[in-house]
Design a protein around this motif. Structure first.
Motif, PDB file in Angstrom:
ATOM      1  N   GLU A  25       0.828  -1.204   0.000  1.00  0.00           N
ATOM      2  CA  GLU A  25       0.000   0.000   0.000  1.00  0.00           C
ATOM      3  C   GLU A  25       0.868   1.262   0.000  1.00  0.00           C
ATOM      4  O   GLU A  25       0.565   2.233  -0.696  1.00  0.00           O
ATOM      5  CB  GLU A  25      -0.946   0.001   1.212  1.00  0.00           C
ATOM      6  CG  GLU A  25      -2.111  -0.978   1.067  1.00  0.00           C
ATOM      7  CD  GLU A  25      -2.998  -1.018   2.299  1.00  0.00           C
ATOM      8  OE1 GLU A  25      -4.237  -1.086   2.133  1.00  0.00           O
ATOM      9  OE2 GLU A  25      -2.468  -1.015   3.425  1.00  0.00           O
ATOM     10  N   ILE A  26       1.937   1.248   0.778  1.00  0.00           N
ATOM     11  CA  ILE A  26       2.820   2.432   0.796  1.00  0.00           C
ATOM     12  C   ILE A  26       3.477   2.599  -0.570  1.00  0.00           C
ATOM     13  O   ILE A  26       3.590   3.710  -1.095  1.00  0.00           O
ATOM     14  CB  ILE A  26       3.860   2.336   1.941  1.00  0.00           C
ATOM     15  CG1 ILE A  26       3.123   2.450   3.287  1.00  0.00           C
ATOM     16  CG2 ILE A  26       4.921   3.431   1.825  1.00  0.00           C
ATOM     17  CD1 ILE A  26       4.004   2.351   4.518  1.00  0.00           C
ATOM     18  N   ALA A  27       3.873   1.468  -1.177  1.00  0.00           N
ATOM     19  CA  ALA A  27       4.458   1.544  -2.528  1.00  0.00           C
ATOM     20  C   ALA A  27       3.435   2.132  -3.509  1.00  0.00           C
ATOM     21  O   ALA A  27       3.780   2.962  -4.370  1.00  0.00           O
ATOM     22  CB  ALA A  27       4.923   0.163  -2.978  1.00  0.00           C
ATOM     23  N   ALA A  28       2.159   1.732  -3.365  1.00  0.00           N
ATOM     24  CA  ALA A  28       1.120   2.250  -4.272  1.00  0.00           C
ATOM     25  C   ALA A  28       0.918   3.749  -4.052  1.00  0.00           C
ATOM     26  O   ALA A  28       0.729   4.509  -5.009  1.00  0.00           O
ATOM     27  CB  ALA A  28      -0.188   1.489  -4.036  1.00  0.00           C
ATOM     28  N   SER A  60      -4.443  13.754   1.666  1.00  0.00           N
ATOM     29  CA  SER A  60      -5.253  12.581   1.952  1.00  0.00           C
ATOM     30  C   SER A  60      -5.450  11.818   0.641  1.00  0.00           C
ATOM     31  O   SER A  60      -5.832  12.396  -0.376  1.00  0.00           O
ATOM     32  CB  SER A  60      -6.577  13.057   2.542  1.00  0.00           C
ATOM     33  OG  SER A  60      -7.491  12.014   2.536  1.00  0.00           O
ATOM     34  N   ILE A  61      -5.158  10.516   0.674  1.00  0.00           N
ATOM     35  CA  ILE A  61      -5.196   9.705  -0.547  1.00  0.00           C
ATOM     36  C   ILE A  61      -6.171   8.552  -0.380  1.00  0.00           C
ATOM     37  O   ILE A  61      -6.187   7.884   0.665  1.00  0.00           O
ATOM     38  CB  ILE A  61      -3.783   9.159  -0.872  1.00  0.00           C
ATOM     39  CG1 ILE A  61      -2.891  10.338  -1.286  1.00  0.00           C
ATOM     40  CG2 ILE A  61      -3.819   8.096  -1.974  1.00  0.00           C
ATOM     41  CD1 ILE A  61      -1.494   9.948  -1.622  1.00  0.00           C
ATOM     42  N   ASP A  62      -6.982   8.341  -1.414  1.00  0.00           N
ATOM     43  CA  ASP A  62      -7.906   7.222  -1.436  1.00  0.00           C
ATOM     44  C   ASP A  62      -7.253   6.114  -2.245  1.00  0.00           C
ATOM     45  O   ASP A  62      -6.988   6.275  -3.439  1.00  0.00           O
ATOM     46  CB  ASP A  62      -9.217   7.683  -2.094  1.00  0.00           C
ATOM     47  CG  ASP A  62     -10.244   6.563  -2.145  1.00  0.00           C
ATOM     48  OD1 ASP A  62     -10.637   6.098  -1.061  1.00  0.00           O
ATOM     49  OD2 ASP A  62     -10.646   6.173  -3.261  1.00  0.00           O
ATOM     50  N   LEU A  63      -6.995   4.986  -1.597  1.00  0.00           N
ATOM     51  CA  LEU A  63      -6.253   3.926  -2.291  1.00  0.00           C
ATOM     52  C   LEU A  63      -7.043   3.247  -3.400  1.00  0.00           C
ATOM     53  O   LEU A  63      -6.505   3.059  -4.498  1.00  0.00           O
ATOM     54  CB  LEU A  63      -5.715   2.911  -1.297  1.00  0.00           C
ATOM     55  CG  LEU A  63      -4.322   3.273  -0.777  1.00  0.00           C
ATOM     56  CD1 LEU A  63      -4.064   2.625   0.559  1.00  0.00           C
ATOM     57  CD2 LEU A  63      -3.255   2.840  -1.791  1.00  0.00           C
TER      58      LEU A  63
END
Ligand code: NAG
Ligand code: NAG
Length: 684
Positions: free
Chosen positions: A46-49, A111-114
């Protein structure tokens, strides 16, 4: 305060190792797993994404526009959604909060929506996030490349390769700290334990963004550098010296013949005895305990105790007002990150053999994920203590006290903070803080107290030749969103007063009387502890009463603690205003979690717990958060040198009228067959 030795062996090797782990290997399988709980920390993938999303995000996509990433963490779903979620339900959308920084002066809160890969919000709040490793490295390299700083080192017979330097946060005192992001660099003569060899009074005030030395302050020529003899604390260098004990202690270990009694579900949900809670590492807080619930032994019902708890901020003011020292008033969590300052725990020594370890995944300055192994340990403890007992002539009953400990250890520069959340079978949660590591010491010309002129204030203790351990305080403020049998709770105070009897009423002149009251607003819940004006403090659920009518509750039980003696208008105390009271209660607000404010680096102290609480909002029968500040005054002594034996203090959250009766009455005692008998080999 943190320290780094640029381009030099130990730190460089460590960093290299971390970088190798982080960038040049596939993530270990456990870290590439998908999250399974709404509160699970962001995974490696998730952090990579998120990094990929940021890289192609238009404001950051142009050459040289990518900001320094200070942290990437889960933006937790709203509390109501988490409370409604059940295992097996789909996870609420995974969102992340990114703090980033573009020099000069632009802090980003993103703020990021995955699932959609979209940036939902992007603001540029005032204030600076905690220092990154790159910031620290740049500040130190800037100082060590400055000709006049080098000249001051040379005047003491040193070159840049003979020193280790510390990147110190400057606090905030007015105009100088308002212009740019500053780091004060002070150095120490190289040694395995360089903290004990200060180059006294020499400070480079560095504009980190411009990589420029603004000025140099040198108040210490003529102060010798301590030889730091025999201060290397590694066993490899100490093993041939006289031992500490005349009678050596044989190794002690807890054997669990049946294996551990806790279960860890999907990496983060811990189940033990009656307890269940979610546990995760956090870059800023160290560890976060969430959704602590227990199963009522009488009814079998799952009952909530605490929605979330963590160490929110620290305040560590040193008590020497001189040029080289006045600014040492650290807010360690917001200035350095309590979680990212935690190194892997030392197996068998930081935690016993029966411990389980949890790794953390954090973001590097370029946004890539990296793994910090063994950040948290979890283990069952049996200290030989008693859980309950009673004896009379024909009945003797006793039960052993077994607990479950969750431990992290942050090394913020010279100091180490061990934070334990200890769960007990009787429903108590005990929070214990232990301090160790190195004193922050001051060089002096004195080698003996007899040389100190009468009336001169050393601001500390002469602990060895040429070294003063400077007096200081440590405060740790804990955030505890208590949800006793549900979110809506009240804060009840039980005042104990001296009541005098009426003439003729009793042979007694006086007795202690308890007067209960409910705090209506935040100011009613600002508490300064006093031995001669005692209270008990309960968090209660007014709508849940026991069979006899008492509200279900938990009480906060302080133990040895300390209060700040600084002037309320002293700039450090304004920044550390969350220590103005030991207890506070605020209405739950997702934006009010960091007691010193979200961005504390060079902050003015205008976004602290004290500011929020002074709004005096209603707190009766509402979703409320309990804050407790645990304090230590520290007048150093010779035994703190060269490394301090741990000093601990704690507080407890203890059930009061929560259970119908003693919840561990039916716990079985140990008998001979329960425990292994290990025999010593017969060579004695
Ligand atoms: C330090 O001073 C004390 C008297 O205060 C004296 O007894 C002692 O010998 C002195 N030590 C040294 C090393 O000078
Ligand atoms: C929640 O906290 C933020 C930050 O302190 C504040 O601006 C806002 O007014 C608070 N909301 C409520 C309802 O108190």
């Amino acid at each position: 305060m943190a320290s780094l030795r640029p381009l030099l062996p130990i730190a460089a090797l460590l960093l290299l190792l971390l970088f190798l782990i982080s960038f040049h290997s596939d993530p270990p399988p456990i870290l590439s797993r998908t999250p399974s709980h709404p509160l699970d920390p962001l995974t490696f993938d998730e952090i990579a994404a998120i990094r990929s999303i940021l890289v192609s995000y238009p404001p950051f996509a142009a050459p040289n526009q990518f900001p320094a990433i200070h942290s990437i963490s889960l933006d937790e779903p709203p509390k109501l959604i988490v409370l409604r979620w059940r295992p097996g339900d789909p996870l609420p959308p995974r969102r992340a909060t990114v703090t980033a920084y573009s020099p000069p002066g632009h802090t980003h809160l993103i703020s990021i929506d995955l699932p959609s890969g979209r940036v939902l919000h992007h603001s540029n709040p005032s204030g600076f996030p905690f220092l990154t490793i790159d910031d620290m490295r740049r500040a130190i390299a800037t100082a060590l490349n400055d000709p006049s700083f080098l000249q001051s080192l040379n005047a003491r017979g040193l070159s840049s390769s003979d020193v280790n330097c510390a990147p110190l946060s400057p606090g905030w005192f007015g105009s100088e700290e308002d212009h740019c992001r500053l780091v004060k660099v002070q150095c120490f003569a190289a040694a395995p334990n360089f903290y004990l060899r200060p180059i006294e009074g020499l400070t480079a005030i560095v504009d980190v963004d411009a990589a420029l030395v603004i000025r140099i302050s040198d108040s210490g020529p003529g102060i010798p550098i301590s030889a730091g003899e025999d201060t290397d604390y590694r066993y490899s260098t100490q093993r041939n010296k006289p031992r500490s004990f005349s009678n050596p202690i044989n190794p002690v270990s807890l054997e669990q013949v049946g294996g551990p009694s806790y279960f860890i579900e999907n990496s983060h949900v811990i189940k033990w005895a009656s307890w269940e809670f979610h546990l995760k590492p956090d870059a800023r807080a160290g560890s976060v305990v969430s959704r602590a619930r227990l199963r009522d032994p009488e009814s079998g019902e799952w009952r909530s105790v605490m929605y979330q708890g963590f160490a929110s901020e620290l305040f560590v003011p040193y008590m020497d007002p001189s040029e080289g020292w006045y600014f040492k008033t650290y807010l360690d969590s917001g200035e350095y990150g309590f979680g990212v300052s935690s190194m892997p725990l030392v197996r068998l020594n930081d935690c016993p053999r029966n411990a389980h370890y949890m790794d953390a995944v954090f973001a590097a300055t370029d946004g890539s994920p990296f793994v910090r192994p063994d950040l948290i340990c979890i283990f069952e403890r049996y200290d030989g203590d008693v859980a309950w007992r009673h004896a009379q002539p024909h009945i003797r009953e006793a039960r052993p006290k077994i607990t479950l400990v969750v431990r992290t250890a942050a090394s913020v520069g010279n100091y180490d903070y061990i934070v334990d959340w200890e769960f007990q079978t009787d429903g108590i949660i005990k929070v214990k803080v232990s301090l160790s590591g190195m004193l922050l010491v001051k060089g002096t010309t004195y080698q003996n107290l007899s040389q100190v002129p009468e009336g001169e204030d050393l601001h500390g203790t002469l602990i060895t030749d040429n070294i003063i351990g400077v007096v200081h305080d440590h405060f740790l403020s804990f955030y505890m969103d208590m949800d006793i049998d549900g979110p809506d709770n009240s804060f009840a105070k039980f005042h104990m007063i001296k009541q005098e009897t009426s003439p003729g009423e009793s042979p007694r002149k006086s007795y202690m009387k308890v007067i209960g009251s409910i705090a209506k607003t935040e100011k009613d819940a600002q508490v300064k502890l006093s031995l001669y004006d005692p209270y008990e403090f309960h968090i209660i659920n007014p709508s849940r009463t026991s069979g006899v009518g008492n509200p279900s509750g938990y009480k906060l039980v302080p133990s040895a603690t300390a209060a700040s003696l600084l002037d309320l208008d002293d700039p450090p105390q304004r920044r550390g205003a969350f220590t103005n009271n030991q207890i506070w209660v605020t209405p739950y607000n997702k934006s009010e979690q960091w007691a010193g404010g979200r961005f504390v680096y060079q902050g003015h102290g205008d976004d602290t717990l004290a500011t929020w609480s002074d709004r005096d909002r209603g707190i009766e029968n509402k979703d409320i958060v309990l804050w407790y500040t645990l304090g230590f005054h520290h007048i150093p002594c010779q035994e703190d040198y060269p490394i301090m034996p741990t000093v601990s203090s704690s507080f407890e959250l203890k059930p009061v009228n929560f259970f119908r009766r003693n919840p561990i009455l039916r716990a079985p005692p140990y008998t001979e067959v329960d425990l292994p008998v290990c025999s010593v080999m017969a060579s004695l």
